[in-house]
Design a protein around this motif. Structure first.
Motif, mmCIF file in Angstrom:
data_model
loop_
_atom_site.group_PDB
_atom_site.id
_atom_site.type_symbol
_atom_site.label_atom_id
_atom_site.label_comp_id
_atom_site.label_asym_id
_atom_site.label_seq_id
_atom_site.Cartn_x
_atom_site.Cartn_y
_atom_site.Cartn_z
ATOM 1 N N TRP A 74 3.069 -10.929 -22.219
ATOM 2 C CA TRP A 74 3.517 -9.879 -21.309
ATOM 3 C C TRP A 74 3.291 -10.338 -19.876
ATOM 4 O O TRP A 74 2.177 -10.716 -19.500
ATOM 5 N N VAL A 75 4.363 -10.328 -19.081
ATOM 6 C CA VAL A 75 4.295 -10.684 -17.657
ATOM 7 C C VAL A 75 4.768 -9.479 -16.857
ATOM 8 O O VAL A 75 5.834 -8.918 -17.132
ATOM 9 N N VAL A 76 3.977 -9.073 -15.878
ATOM 10 C CA VAL A 76 4.365 -7.957 -15.007
ATOM 11 C C VAL A 76 4.571 -8.503 -13.595
ATOM 12 O O VAL A 76 3.681 -9.151 -13.030
ATOM 13 N N VAL A 77 5.751 -8.245 -13.038
ATOM 14 C CA VAL A 77 6.105 -8.728 -11.705
ATOM 15 C C VAL A 77 6.226 -7.529 -10.774
ATOM 16 O O VAL A 77 7.040 -6.631 -11.004
ATOM 17 N N PHE A 78 5.420 -7.526 -9.728
ATOM 18 C CA PHE A 78 5.463 -6.466 -8.730
ATOM 19 C C PHE A 78 6.329 -6.923 -7.563
ATOM 20 O O PHE A 78 6.008 -7.894 -6.876
ATOM 21 N N GLY A 79 7.440 -6.224 -7.358
ATOM 22 C CA GLY A 79 8.383 -6.596 -6.304
ATOM 23 C C GLY A 79 9.540 -7.395 -6.870
ATOM 24 O O GLY A 79 9.358 -8.542 -7.301
ATOM 25 N N CYS A 80 10.718 -6.821 -6.882
ATOM 26 C CA CYS A 80 11.879 -7.476 -7.484
ATOM 27 C C CYS A 80 12.878 -7.908 -6.424
ATOM 28 O O CYS A 80 14.078 -7.623 -6.498
ATOM 29 N N GLY A 81 12.364 -8.576 -5.405
ATOM 30 C CA GLY A 81 13.206 -9.249 -4.427
ATOM 31 C C GLY A 81 13.489 -10.661 -4.899
ATOM 32 O O GLY A 81 13.513 -10.931 -6.107
ATOM 33 N N GLY A 82 13.675 -11.590 -3.956
ATOM 34 C CA GLY A 82 14.018 -12.957 -4.336
ATOM 35 C C GLY A 82 12.967 -13.638 -5.198
ATOM 36 O O GLY A 82 13.280 -14.239 -6.235
ATOM 37 N N VAL A 83 11.694 -13.539 -4.799
ATOM 38 C CA VAL A 83 10.622 -14.161 -5.588
ATOM 39 C C VAL A 83 10.469 -13.449 -6.932
ATOM 40 O O VAL A 83 10.367 -14.087 -7.983
ATOM 41 N N GLY A 84 10.449 -12.123 -6.884
ATOM 42 C CA GLY A 84 10.229 -11.367 -8.110
ATOM 43 C C GLY A 84 11.321 -11.564 -9.138
ATOM 44 O O GLY A 84 11.041 -11.755 -10.329
ATOM 45 N N LEU A 85 12.572 -11.517 -8.704
ATOM 46 C CA LEU A 85 13.675 -11.745 -9.648
ATOM 47 C C LEU A 85 13.638 -13.165 -10.194
ATOM 48 O O LEU A 85 13.948 -13.397 -11.375
ATOM 49 N N SER A 86 13.261 -14.123 -9.346
ATOM 50 C CA SER A 86 13.109 -15.503 -9.828
ATOM 51 C C SER A 86 12.037 -15.569 -10.909
ATOM 52 O O SER A 86 12.215 -16.217 -11.954
ATOM 53 N N ALA A 87 10.916 -14.888 -10.667
ATOM 54 C CA ALA A 87 9.834 -14.878 -11.658
ATOM 55 C C ALA A 87 10.281 -14.240 -12.962
ATOM 56 O O ALA A 87 9.927 -14.712 -14.059
ATOM 57 N N ILE A 88 11.050 -13.165 -12.868
ATOM 58 C CA ILE A 88 11.558 -12.514 -14.083
ATOM 59 C C ILE A 88 12.454 -13.461 -14.863
ATOM 60 O O ILE A 88 12.321 -13.609 -16.092
ATOM 61 N N MET A 89 13.384 -14.115 -14.175
ATOM 62 C CA MET A 89 14.289 -15.044 -14.850
ATOM 63 C C MET A 89 13.525 -16.179 -15.530
ATOM 64 O O MET A 89 13.787 -16.520 -16.698
ATOM 65 N N ILE A 90 12.550 -16.739 -14.832
ATOM 66 C CA ILE A 90 11.795 -17.874 -15.379
ATOM 67 C C ILE A 90 10.940 -17.422 -16.557
ATOM 68 O O ILE A 90 10.885 -18.095 -17.597
ATOM 69 N N ALA A 91 10.270 -16.287 -16.405
ATOM 70 C CA ALA A 91 9.425 -15.784 -17.495
ATOM 71 C C ALA A 91 10.250 -15.498 -18.742
ATOM 72 O O ALA A 91 9.833 -15.811 -19.874
ATOM 73 N N ARG A 92 11.428 -14.917 -18.569
ATOM 74 C CA ARG A 92 12.298 -14.666 -19.713
ATOM 75 C C ARG A 92 12.745 -15.979 -20.360
ATOM 76 O O ARG A 92 12.800 -16.093 -21.585
ATOM 77 N N ALA A 93 13.048 -16.979 -19.532
ATOM 78 C CA ALA A 93 13.455 -18.271 -20.078
ATOM 79 C C ALA A 93 12.333 -18.931 -20.867
ATOM 80 O O ALA A 93 12.587 -19.705 -21.803
ATOM 81 N N LEU A 94 11.086 -18.612 -20.506
ATOM 82 C CA LEU A 94 9.925 -19.155 -21.228
ATOM 83 C C LEU A 94 9.563 -18.313 -22.446
ATOM 84 O O LEU A 94 8.603 -18.626 -23.159
ATOM 85 N N GLY A 95 10.322 -17.240 -22.685
ATOM 86 C CA GLY A 95 10.111 -16.439 -23.889
ATOM 87 C C GLY A 95 9.221 -15.232 -23.718
ATOM 88 O O GLY A 95 8.885 -14.560 -24.705
ATOM 89 N N ALA A 96 8.825 -14.915 -22.488
ATOM 90 C CA ALA A 96 7.906 -13.805 -22.262
ATOM 91 C C ALA A 96 8.628 -12.465 -22.280
ATOM 92 O O ALA A 96 9.845 -12.381 -22.092
ATOM 93 N N ARG A 97 7.865 -11.424 -22.502
ATOM 94 C CA ARG A 97 8.323 -10.054 -22.312
ATOM 95 C C ARG A 97 7.925 -9.651 -20.893
ATOM 96 O O ARG A 97 6.765 -9.845 -20.497
ATOM 97 N N VAL A 98 8.848 -9.090 -20.156
ATOM 98 C CA VAL A 98 8.632 -8.920 -18.716
ATOM 99 C C VAL A 98 8.834 -7.472 -18.294
ATOM 100 O O VAL A 98 9.754 -6.789 -18.750
ATOM 101 N N ILE A 99 7.958 -7.032 -17.400
ATOM 102 C CA ILE A 99 8.080 -5.736 -16.738
ATOM 103 C C ILE A 99 8.279 -5.999 -15.251
ATOM 104 O O ILE A 99 7.525 -6.765 -14.636
ATOM 105 N N GLY A 100 9.286 -5.372 -14.671
ATOM 106 C CA GLY A 100 9.537 -5.488 -13.245
ATOM 107 C C GLY A 100 9.271 -4.163 -12.558
ATOM 108 O O GLY A 100 9.760 -3.115 -12.997
#
Length: 435
Positions: A256-282
């Motif tokens: 489980w990865v939780v990203v606070f802030g879904c701007g450029g960095v946050g959306l990048s983190a979401i995309m990368i975490a999903r590509a690594l197989g994680a479940r993500v909360i934005g």
């Protein structure tokens, strides 16, 4: 002397080292000066260094000038005109003081350092870090050209550069290491104590040309599969997110990865975490940002729902949290949302009072939580990230919200005064400069 005016003495031999167009423009300007009855005295003829043109005491191929009236101003204009005709002036976005309008201006083309390279900018990201400097949250030399996320083509390299050549398609991290210190030698140029940063320590990429120093250490060759617009998103936000998810506690499938802030960095983190197989909360205030996070595969929640939603979704808490906002409230919520043994990575800049924000130390000790800061990524670490892009696990085009002309980059940066962006994703300014 002709008609009471001093005669113009022209050299009777070729003019070494001076472009013909420059000579023509200067001669034409001198004739204009003479027509206005201002004095132009051509004395001894000798060649001088180009920088001595700038103070207008000497002109290389025809000697010392004694200029009266409007003559200095006219000659100043002639040099600007000649430089422009020869390509020695380039367009850039410049602001003169903190918070002043960032406007298009003609500036001198940058010199190439002996160990560096001059890059023809093909695309450059518009990042909130540029806004921070413009608003005075970080000191920069003034007047200033912002911009630190870019991709382009090498226009020139210094004599000491061995690994790159003009014509190479390249990008660079926003932190450029010195290449000599113990951190650079260990591959951690992002924390080099003698680092330079285009767009902060020196002029940046909101321009037709930008300089990268210590090119052999800091340039990254782009794979053919990666276009310039996508590559422009790499240097700050995407690379920072990649390192945040891979350098401290590598994300594993089903984490489980939780990203606070879904701007450029946050959306990048979401995309990368999903590509690594994680479940993500934005987590974000903006409905547009939450919608974009959901499109990238995250469970999107409003800030007000944070404490209950994270617990309900993850059960024991997040394996990893990322604060891409940079505030006392988001940092506290991120650390508090970790499961035992979890990892928090602080990416967002902590400014003003937030720079001294407290953390729940009793939780850090009792649950053995780990907290790390992440400041970009060195060029040495780019191969793993580029591999995920070239094999299509990551598609940066999904992060691009808007493409604008380079001349609108300043306006896009200034619009970041609104803390809730009207669009979610990365804005990239595209130059029509050839190369």
């Amino acid at each position: 002397m002709q008609n009471g005016k001093p005669s113009l003495l022209l050299p009777d031999r070729p003019l070494p080292g001076l472009a013909p167009v420059l000579v023509d423009v200067i001669f034409e300007t001198i004739e204009r000066i003479r027509e206005q009855d201002d004095t132009v005295l051509l004395m001894e003829q000798h060649a001088l260094a180009a920088f001595e043109i700038a103070d207008y005491l000497y002109v290389p191929e025809f000697g010392k000038l004694n200029m009266l009236g409007d003559a200095p101003k006219l000659l100043d204009e002639s040099f600007a005109t000649a430089a422009n005709l020869e390509g020695h002036l380039v367009k850039a976005i410049v602001y003169d003081v903190v918070g002043a309008p960032a406007l298009v201006r003609d500036v001198a083309e940058p010199d190439c350092p002996e160990d560096g390279a001059v890059i023809t900018v093909r695309a450059t990201g518009v990042c909130r870090s540029d806004w921070h400097a413009w608003r005075g949250h970080e000191a920069v030399p003034l007047p200033h050209i912002p911009g630190h996320e870019f991709a382009g083509v090498i226009a020139a390299v210094g004599a000491q550069v061995r690994g790159f050549a003009p014509g190479d398609r390249v990008t660079a991290p926003f932190v450029n290491g010195c290449g000599r210190c113990e951190w650079c030698r260990a591959g951690d140029a992002q924390i080099c104590p003698d680092q330079t940063q285009p767009g902060f320590s020196h002029p940046g990429s909101f321009a037709e040309r930008v300089v990268v120093r210590v090119a052999d250490v800091n340039l990254v060759r782009l794979p053919d599969e990666l276009d310039f617009v996508s590559a422009a998103a790499l240097g700050c936000r995407f690379a920072t997110a990649f390192r945040a998810l891979t350098a401290y506690r590598r994300v594993e499938p089903e984490d489980w990865v939780v990203v606070f802030g879904c701007g450029g960095v946050g959306l990048s983190a979401i995309m990368i975490a999903r590509a690594l197989g994680a479940r993500v909360i934005g987590v974000d205030l903006s409905a547009a940002a939450r919608a974009r996070a959901a499109e990238l595969g995250a469970v999107a929640i409003d800030v007000a729902e944070t404490s209950t939603a994270i617990a309900e979704l993850t059960g024991a808490g997040a394996h990893l949290t990322v604060d891409a906002v940079g505030s006392a409230a988001t940092a506290l919520a991120a650390v508090s949302g970790l499961r035992r043994g979890g990892q928090h990575v602080q990416v967002g800049l902590m400014l003003d009072a937030d720079a001294l924000a407290p953390l729940p130390w009793e939780l850090l000790v009792a649950r053995e939580l780990r907290v790390a800061g992440s400041h970009g990524m060195s060029a040495a670490d780019y191969p793993a990230m580029l591999a995920m892009i070239t094999d299509a696990r990551l598609d940066l085009r999904e992060l691009i919200a808007e493409r604008i002309p380079l001349e609108k980059a300043g306006a896009a940066m200034m619009a970041m005064d609104n803390p809730v962006a009207p669009r979610a994703g990365i804005t990239v300014a595209v130059s029509d400069t050839g190369g």
